[in-house]
Scaffold this motif. Structure first.
Motif, PDB file in Angstrom:
ATOM      1  N   VAL A 148       0.805  -1.464   0.019  1.00 43.77           N
ATOM      2  CA  VAL A 148      -0.316  -0.128  -0.094  1.00 43.77           C
ATOM      3  C   VAL A 148       0.942   0.880  -0.433  1.00 43.77           C
ATOM      4  N   GLY A 149       0.499   2.103  -0.351  1.00 43.59           N
ATOM      5  CA  GLY A 149       1.337   3.098  -0.962  1.00 43.59           C
ATOM      6  C   GLY A 149       1.822   4.079  -2.680  1.00 43.59           C
ATOM      7  N   GLY A 150       2.591   4.941  -2.828  1.00 43.74           N
ATOM      8  CA  GLY A 150       2.503   4.944  -4.131  1.00 43.74           C
ATOM      9  C   GLY A 150       3.347   5.791  -4.022  1.00 43.74           C
ATOM     10  N   GLY A 151       4.561   5.603  -3.143  1.00 48.13           N
ATOM     11  CA  GLY A 151       5.733   6.576  -2.771  1.00 48.13           C
ATOM     12  C   GLY A 151       7.064   6.030  -4.064  1.00 48.13           C
ATOM     13  N   ALA A 165       7.888 -12.382  -3.372  1.00 54.07           N
ATOM     14  CA  ALA A 165       6.215 -13.233  -3.525  1.00 54.07           C
ATOM     15  C   ALA A 165       6.121 -13.933  -5.179  1.00 54.07           C
ATOM     16  N   LYS A 166       4.757 -14.543  -5.701  1.00 52.73           N
ATOM     17  CA  LYS A 166       4.775 -15.173  -6.684  1.00 52.73           C
ATOM     18  C   LYS A 166       3.936 -13.516  -7.506  1.00 52.73           C
ATOM     19  N   GLU A 167       3.478 -12.984  -6.744  1.00 54.68           N
ATOM     20  CA  GLU A 167       2.844 -11.484  -7.282  1.00 54.68           C
ATOM     21  C   GLU A 167       2.883 -10.440  -5.886  1.00 54.68           C
ATOM     22  N   VAL A 168       2.869  -9.132  -6.407  1.00 52.71           N
ATOM     23  CA  VAL A 168       2.583  -8.891  -6.046  1.00 52.71           C
ATOM     24  C   VAL A 168       1.875  -7.042  -6.309  1.00 52.71           C
ATOM     25  N   ARG A 169       0.574  -7.065  -5.720  1.00 53.31           N
ATOM     26  CA  ARG A 169      -0.332  -5.918  -6.008  1.00 53.31           C
ATOM     27  C   ARG A 169      -0.063  -4.675  -5.048  1.00 53.31           C
ATOM     28  N   VAL A 170       0.015  -3.371  -6.062  1.00 53.77           N
ATOM     29  CA  VAL A 170       0.179  -2.461  -5.285  1.00 53.77           C
ATOM     30  C   VAL A 170      -1.090  -1.533  -5.256  1.00 53.77           C
ATOM     31  N   VAL A 171      -1.678  -1.003  -4.293  1.00 59.33           N
ATOM     32  CA  VAL A 171      -2.901   0.041  -3.928  1.00 59.33           C
ATOM     33  C   VAL A 171      -2.870   0.935  -3.313  1.00 59.33           C
ATOM     34  N   SER A 196      -2.937  -1.486  -8.503  1.00 55.59           N
ATOM     35  CA  SER A 196      -4.626  -1.296  -8.370  1.00 55.59           C
ATOM     36  C   SER A 196      -5.075   0.207  -7.888  1.00 55.59           C
ATOM     37  N   LEU A 197      -4.745   0.911  -8.176  1.00 55.07           N
ATOM     38  CA  LEU A 197      -4.888   2.216  -8.720  1.00 55.07           C
ATOM     39  C   LEU A 197      -5.963   2.773  -8.116  1.00 55.07           C
ATOM     40  N   ASP A 198      -6.035   4.143  -7.727  1.00 53.27           N
ATOM     41  CA  ASP A 198      -7.204   5.387  -7.439  1.00 53.27           C
ATOM     42  C   ASP A 198      -8.078   4.136  -6.528  1.00 53.27           C
ATOM     43  N   ARG A 199      -7.428   3.666  -5.241  1.00 54.99           N
ATOM     44  CA  ARG A 199      -8.611   3.014  -4.631  1.00 54.99           C
ATOM     45  C   ARG A 199      -8.185   3.220  -2.600  1.00 54.99           C
ATOM     46  N   THR A 200      -8.722   3.230  -2.210  1.00 48.22           N
ATOM     47  CA  THR A 200      -9.109   3.324  -1.183  1.00 48.22           C
ATOM     48  C   THR A 200      -8.958   1.873   0.209  1.00 48.22           C
ATOM     49  N   PRO A 201      -7.480   1.246   0.788  1.00 49.44           N
ATOM     50  CA  PRO A 201      -7.931   0.935   1.414  1.00 49.44           C
ATOM     51  C   PRO A 201      -9.040   0.959   3.118  1.00 49.44           C
ATOM     52  N   LEU A 202      -9.978  -0.191   3.219  1.00 48.89           N
ATOM     53  CA  LEU A 202     -10.517   0.194   3.883  1.00 48.89           C
ATOM     54  C   LEU A 202     -10.715  -0.973   5.136  1.00 48.89           C
ATOM     55  N   GLU A 203     -10.358  -2.132   4.851  1.00 50.64           N
ATOM     56  CA  GLU A 203     -10.024  -2.765   5.797  1.00 50.64           C
ATOM     57  C   GLU A 203      -9.479  -4.012   5.367  1.00 50.64           C
ATOM     58  N   VAL A 204      -8.379  -4.578   6.388  1.00 47.17           N
ATOM     59  CA  VAL A 204      -7.353  -5.697   6.358  1.00 47.17           C
ATOM     60  C   VAL A 204      -8.525  -7.169   6.818  1.00 47.17           C
ATOM     61  N   LEU A 214      -6.969  -7.880   1.745  1.00 46.29           N
ATOM     62  CA  LEU A 214      -7.884  -6.633   2.226  1.00 46.29           C
ATOM     63  C   LEU A 214      -8.650  -5.757   1.345  1.00 46.29           C
ATOM     64  N   LYS A 215      -9.421  -5.804   2.057  1.00 43.15           N
ATOM     65  CA  LYS A 215     -10.866  -5.075   1.555  1.00 43.15           C
ATOM     66  C   LYS A 215     -10.816  -3.200   1.122  1.00 43.15           C
ATOM     67  N   VAL A 216     -11.068  -2.966  -0.347  1.00 38.92           N
ATOM     68  CA  VAL A 216     -10.490  -1.397  -1.069  1.00 38.92           C
ATOM     69  C   VAL A 216     -11.892  -1.131  -1.596  1.00 38.92           C
ATOM     70  N   ARG A 217     -11.743   0.203  -2.173  1.00 35.68           N
ATOM     71  CA  ARG A 217     -13.253   0.466  -2.260  1.00 35.68           C
ATOM     72  C   ARG A 217     -12.513   1.468  -3.379  1.00 35.68           C
ATOM     73  N   ASP A 218     -13.072   1.153  -4.877  1.00 37.91           N
ATOM     74  CA  ASP A 218     -12.897   2.069  -6.280  1.00 37.91           C
ATOM     75  C   ASP A 218     -13.125   3.425  -5.987  1.00 37.91           C
ATOM     76  N   ASN A 219     -12.006   3.853  -5.322  1.00 35.44           N
ATOM     77  CA  ASN A 219     -12.878   5.709  -5.788  1.00 35.44           C
ATOM     78  C   ASN A 219     -13.513   6.705  -7.499  1.00 35.44           C
ATOM     79  N   GLN A 220     -13.640   5.540  -8.158  1.00 28.88           N
ATOM     80  CA  GLN A 220     -14.608   6.425  -8.971  1.00 28.88           C
ATOM     81  C   GLN A 220     -16.127   5.658  -8.988  1.00 28.88           C
ATOM     82  N   THR A 221     -15.737   4.357  -9.179  1.00 28.14           N
ATOM     83  CA  THR A 221     -17.674   3.653  -8.569  1.00 28.14           C
ATOM     84  C   THR A 221     -18.339   4.015  -6.983  1.00 28.14           C
ATOM     85  N   GLY A 222     -17.026   4.076  -6.395  1.00 28.61           N
ATOM     86  CA  GLY A 222     -17.542   3.388  -4.967  1.00 28.61           C
ATOM     87  C   GLY A 222     -17.876   2.239  -4.777  1.00 28.61           C
TER      88      GLY A 222
END
Length: 319
Positions: A148-151, A165-171, A196-204, A214-222
């Motif tokens: 989680v992060g973009g810097g 890891a076999k897969e790394v997802r950036v949120v 997975s950009l433009d998504r807000t983490p909500l809950e582990v 990780l539960k996330v919310r799409d900031n464009q669609t909600g």
């Protein structure tokens, strides 16, 4: 009146205490709110020399404390709320009203990782949630992880984690990354990293033995969705624990203490810094321990020199 007080009990502070105690300086160590520092939130430490089978973070810190106590270091529970470093001896004020006086001070208060402050995050630190890929990446060999992060830190940790890891997802909560272009390009060209950009983490999301996603919310669609993962790495920066100093020492823009090159000396003679509080780059237990030894030796030398000056001054007055 103490000859030396160490503030903080991570690898840096405890190593400083060991060296000071062996020099018969009888240091007092203030433990703070998290005795043992960040390593107490790490289950297994496998990259500290001398432990080929690894060691629990809590056990490593406990051993270092016992070693310092064996040589005569004293420990005190409490948190330093403010300090007066304008003149020697220095004054340290603890929460609760107690005042301590010392000829020298070693600051090893560390740095704290910035967290998301979402449900289950804090409870699962060390059990699937991490703030250090270098420390914990090895435990996720062949598994799915989320960063989680973009810097720059997030890009660096994501790239590092692809070794295991076999897969790394950036949120990231924005639709654009904050990292420098060279770091973005490096990560973008890594085929094991998904985005997975433009998504807000909500809950582990808890799992049977750790986390499961990780539960996330799409900031464009909600819309909300859950990304499956065995590990979640929060990489949104750190902040040094220097607020209680109230600007009395020279720091960089982020608040990390600045020390003179090749020493642990801060901008005030008699005050020394070691560990993550002056290291925004490496942040490793072994580098912190090394800087703690440096701070103790610098402190010992300072006390010897000031003592010699005082003796010479008294001698001149007598004659």
């Amino acid at each position: 009146m103490y000859k030396a007080i160490v503030i903080g009990t991570g690898p840096a502070g405890l190593t400083a205490a060991i060296y000071l105690a062996r020099a018969n300086l009888e240091p007092l160590v203030i433990e703070g709110t998290q005795p043992g520092g960040q390593l107490t939130t790490t289950t297994e430490v496998e990259n500290f020399p001398g432990f080929p089978d690894g060691i629990l973070g809590t056990d490593l810190m406990d051993n270092m404390r016992k070693q310092a106590e064996r040589f005569g270091a004293k420990f005190k529970s409490g948190r330093v709320s403010r300090v007066d470093l304008q003149s020697r001896p220095f004054r340290l004020f603890l929460e609760g009203g107690e005042t301590l006086i010392s000829e020298s001070v070693i600051l090893s208060t560390g740095a704290s990782a910035n967290l998301l402050h979402i449900p289950n995050e804090h409870d699962y630190i060390g059990r699937g949630v991490s703030t250090c890929a270098t420390c914990d990446g090895f435990f996720f060999r062949g598994k799915k992880v989320i960063v989680v992060g973009g810097g720059d830190s997030a890009m660096e940790e994501s790239h590092f984690l692809t070794r295991f890891a076999k897969e790394v997802r950036v949120v990231h909560r924005r639709n654009q990354l904050k990292a420098s272009q060279i770091m973005q390009d490096r990560a973008r060209h890594n085929e094991k990293i998904e985005w997975s950009l433009d998504r807000t983490p909500l809950e582990v999301i808890p799992g049977e033995k750790g986390v499961s996603g990780l539960k996330v919310r799409d900031n464009q669609t909600g819309d909300e969705e859950i990304f499956e993962a065995d590990g979640i790495f929060v990489a949104i920066g750190h902040h040094p624990n220097t607020e209680f100093l109230d600007g009395q020492l020279l720091t960089d823009r982020q608040g990390y203490l600045i020390v003179k090159p090749r020493t642990s000396e801060t901008s005030i003679p008699g005050v020394f810094a070691c560990g993550d509080v002056q290291d925004p780059h490496y942040r490793q237990a072994i580098t912190s321990a090394g800087s703690g030894a440096i701070a103790a030796m610098d402190c010992e030398r300072f006390l010897e020199e000031t003592s010699d000056k005082l003796i010479r001054k008294k001698t001149n007055i007598m004659y």
